[in-house]
Design an enzyme around this catalytic site. Sequence first.
Site, short mmCIF file in Angstrom:
data_model
loop_
_atom_site.label_atom_id
_atom_site.label_comp_id
_atom_site.label_asym_id
_atom_site.label_seq_id
_atom_site.Cartn_x
_atom_site.Cartn_y
_atom_site.Cartn_z
N HIS A 135 0.81 -1.23 0.00
CA HIS A 135 0.00 0.00 0.00
C HIS A 135 0.84 1.27 0.00
O HIS A 135 0.35 2.34 0.34
CB HIS A 135 -0.95 -0.01 1.21
N CYS A 143 5.27 12.60 -7.09
CA CYS A 143 4.62 13.70 -7.77
C CYS A 143 3.15 13.34 -8.03
O CYS A 143 2.84 12.19 -8.34
CB CYS A 143 5.34 13.98 -9.09
N CYS A 146 0.79 12.20 -12.81
CA CYS A 146 1.11 10.78 -13.05
C CYS A 146 2.05 10.58 -14.23
O CYS A 146 2.61 9.50 -14.40
CB CYS A 146 -0.15 9.93 -13.16
N CYS A 210 6.88 19.69 -6.90
CA CYS A 210 7.84 18.82 -7.60
C CYS A 210 8.99 19.63 -8.20
O CYS A 210 8.75 20.58 -8.95
CB CYS A 210 7.10 18.06 -8.69
N CYS A 213 8.59 19.10 -12.25
CA CYS A 213 7.50 19.62 -13.09
C CYS A 213 6.62 20.64 -12.38
O CYS A 213 5.63 21.10 -12.94
CB CYS A 213 6.64 18.47 -13.62
ZN LIG Z 1 6.60 16.14 -11.09
#
Ligand SMILES: [Zn+2]
Length: 315
Positions: A135, A143, A146, A210, A213
């Site tokens: 899990h 991030c 996806c 992140c 990104c």
């Molecule tokens: Zn990212």
Amino acid sequence: MSSPSSEPQYSFATEEEINSFGKHLYKSKRILALCGAGLSAASGIPTFRGSGALWRGHKAAHLSSIEAFEANPGLVWKYMMDGRHLALQAKPNAGHEALAKLAKKKKKGFVCLTQNIDGLSERAKHPRDRLYSLHGSLLDIKCSNCSCDYYDKENLKDPLTPDLTGDDNLASFSSTATSEPTTSLTSQLFSMTIQESKKPVIPTSKLPHCPKCSSVLRPAVVWFGESLSQTMFDEINAWLDAEKRLDLMMVIGTMAEVYPAARFVQLAKDKGARIAVVNLDGGHLGGIQLRKQDWLFEGDAAEILPVLFEGTLEN
Ligand SMILES: [Zn+2]
């Protein structure tokens, strides 16, 4: 050797049972373990009961969902930080340590699956290539985009950022129902019922972002409605399929009632494995049917595992 009139040395099993397990473990070449909340109980991670658990008074089922995170990432992060803080305050116990030592001893012959997200097995230095956290882990950060592969493994910072603090929070978590089986922290996080707050606890700009990104980061745990990692299952299945036989499966601190746990017990039996259950409550084994050749050790895994593994680890 104790004489028949002496007191048994341990309350969880007879000497004969401990010895028969010890001999089988020693000669076992293929071992699978499945761990749940009971393994971390002695570390002070609560095992929650029932589906009516609360967090800070929220009936909050969807707090562990991607929908809730998208609607209110600050609230979900705050909730996750309480769990993270609790996990980081806890210390791995003798059960986590015994499993980690067994993994180093048996090397590629032992695979350990855990349903726990508290990161205590990792912190007990369980070799990461021998451990599958089904899990996810509250210690890992990934991030939320996806298509971005940013992944921060075993981040032990607490607080995570100056704005993301967790509280000493056993009081923040509470459970209501008592008639249902004990579940892990993960299941508890999954099973809350929602009373969603629209008010953000922490503004999105103050959440971690992140470095690749700029999307908001999130805990790398499997939320309600998300699938368990297929790559992870492919690796586990490849190990299982590599040999016809499995010698032993240990089911530790979990009733193995939910998918995929239940599937592994059946698979292990089909491959000829003897089953050993270590559980606080031997009366509640969920779907596990023990046979004559199997073992039930009733009690605290932190006390039992070091005794059961002693002969194998010393030789
Ligand atoms: Zn990212």
